[in-house]
Scaffold this motif. Sequence first.
Motif, PDB file in Angstrom:
ATOM      1  N   VAL A 153       0.837  -1.201   0.000  1.00  0.00           N
ATOM      2  CA  VAL A 153       0.000   0.000   0.000  1.00  0.00           C
ATOM      3  C   VAL A 153       0.871   1.249   0.000  1.00  0.00           C
ATOM      4  O   VAL A 153       0.590   2.220  -0.720  1.00  0.00           O
ATOM      5  CB  VAL A 153      -0.963  -0.004   1.214  1.00  0.00           C
ATOM      6  N   GLU A 154       1.951   1.238   0.776  1.00  0.00           N
ATOM      7  CA  GLU A 154       2.860   2.394   0.807  1.00  0.00           C
ATOM      8  C   GLU A 154       3.509   2.623  -0.563  1.00  0.00           C
ATOM      9  O   GLU A 154       3.662   3.765  -0.997  1.00  0.00           O
ATOM     10  CB  GLU A 154       3.929   2.192   1.884  1.00  0.00           C
ATOM     11  N   LYS A 155       3.864   1.543  -1.267  1.00  0.00           N
ATOM     12  CA  LYS A 155       4.447   1.661  -2.603  1.00  0.00           C
ATOM     13  C   LYS A 155       3.457   2.274  -3.571  1.00  0.00           C
ATOM     14  O   LYS A 155       3.792   3.170  -4.360  1.00  0.00           O
ATOM     15  CB  LYS A 155       4.900   0.297  -3.133  1.00  0.00           C
ATOM     16  N   VAL A 156       2.205   1.815  -3.505  1.00  0.00           N
ATOM     17  CA  VAL A 156       1.155   2.362  -4.381  1.00  0.00           C
ATOM     18  C   VAL A 156       0.927   3.816  -4.059  1.00  0.00           C
ATOM     19  O   VAL A 156       0.823   4.666  -4.956  1.00  0.00           O
ATOM     20  CB  VAL A 156      -0.151   1.522  -4.245  1.00  0.00           C
ATOM     21  N   ASN A 157       0.836   4.133  -2.793  1.00  0.00           N
ATOM     22  CA  ASN A 157       0.627   5.527  -2.380  1.00  0.00           C
ATOM     23  C   ASN A 157       1.789   6.422  -2.843  1.00  0.00           C
ATOM     24  O   ASN A 157       1.586   7.564  -3.270  1.00  0.00           O
ATOM     25  CB  ASN A 157       0.442   5.644  -0.866  1.00  0.00           C
ATOM     26  N   LYS A 158       2.994   5.885  -2.747  1.00  0.00           N
ATOM     27  CA  LYS A 158       4.176   6.649  -3.146  1.00  0.00           C
ATOM     28  C   LYS A 158       4.144   6.927  -4.659  1.00  0.00           C
ATOM     29  O   LYS A 158       4.426   8.016  -5.114  1.00  0.00           O
ATOM     30  CB  LYS A 158       5.447   5.887  -2.754  1.00  0.00           C
ATOM     31  N   GLN A 213       1.557   7.110  -6.477  1.00  0.00           N
ATOM     32  CA  GLN A 213       0.457   8.019  -6.799  1.00  0.00           C
ATOM     33  C   GLN A 213       0.640   9.376  -6.113  1.00  0.00           C
ATOM     34  O   GLN A 213      -0.240  10.238  -6.196  1.00  0.00           O
ATOM     35  CB  GLN A 213      -0.883   7.388  -6.386  1.00  0.00           C
ATOM     36  N   GLY A 214       1.758   9.545  -5.432  1.00  0.00           N
ATOM     37  CA  GLY A 214       2.068  10.821  -4.802  1.00  0.00           C
ATOM     38  C   GLY A 214       1.228  11.141  -3.580  1.00  0.00           C
ATOM     39  O   GLY A 214       1.041  12.296  -3.244  1.00  0.00           O
ATOM     40  N   ARG A 215       0.731  10.142  -2.906  1.00  0.00           N
ATOM     41  CA  ARG A 215      -0.109  10.340  -1.716  1.00  0.00           C
ATOM     42  C   ARG A 215       0.697  10.387  -0.411  1.00  0.00           C
ATOM     43  O   ARG A 215       0.152  10.627   0.627  1.00  0.00           O
ATOM     44  CB  ARG A 215      -1.145   9.242  -1.599  1.00  0.00           C
ATOM     45  N   VAL A 216       1.939  10.145  -0.475  1.00  0.00           N
ATOM     46  CA  VAL A 216       2.743  10.106   0.763  1.00  0.00           C
ATOM     47  C   VAL A 216       3.255  11.458   1.115  1.00  0.00           C
ATOM     48  O   VAL A 216       3.556  12.320   0.407  1.00  0.00           O
ATOM     49  CB  VAL A 216       3.903   9.088   0.642  1.00  0.00           C
TER      50      VAL A 216
END
Length: 95
Positions: free
Chosen positions: A85-90, A92-95
């Motif tokens: 999930v952190e990789k996906v968020n990263k 997509q620029g959500r982190v």
Amino acid sequence: MEDKTKQSTPYPLRMSEDLRSKLEDEANKIGRSLHAEIITRLEKSFDKNENTPEEKIHEFFKIIDDLIAKNLKLSELLDAKIQDVEKVNKKQGRV
């Protein structure tokens, strides 16, 4: 099948006064004769389904070990999912 009404030959049993007292106390608590208490305890000693306290403790710790192992596996799976999930968020620029 055995005929339990058939009388067997008496067997004199020697025991310490302390043991006899303990057996009599337990028999009195549940309304048994001393003879019935001794017979019940001896019959239970042959019961294959009845585990000794040591066997029960061993079984308990085996269950605990299994639960710990399952908990570790679940923890590892959860950590992997969190990383995904952190990789996906990263990405997509959500982190």
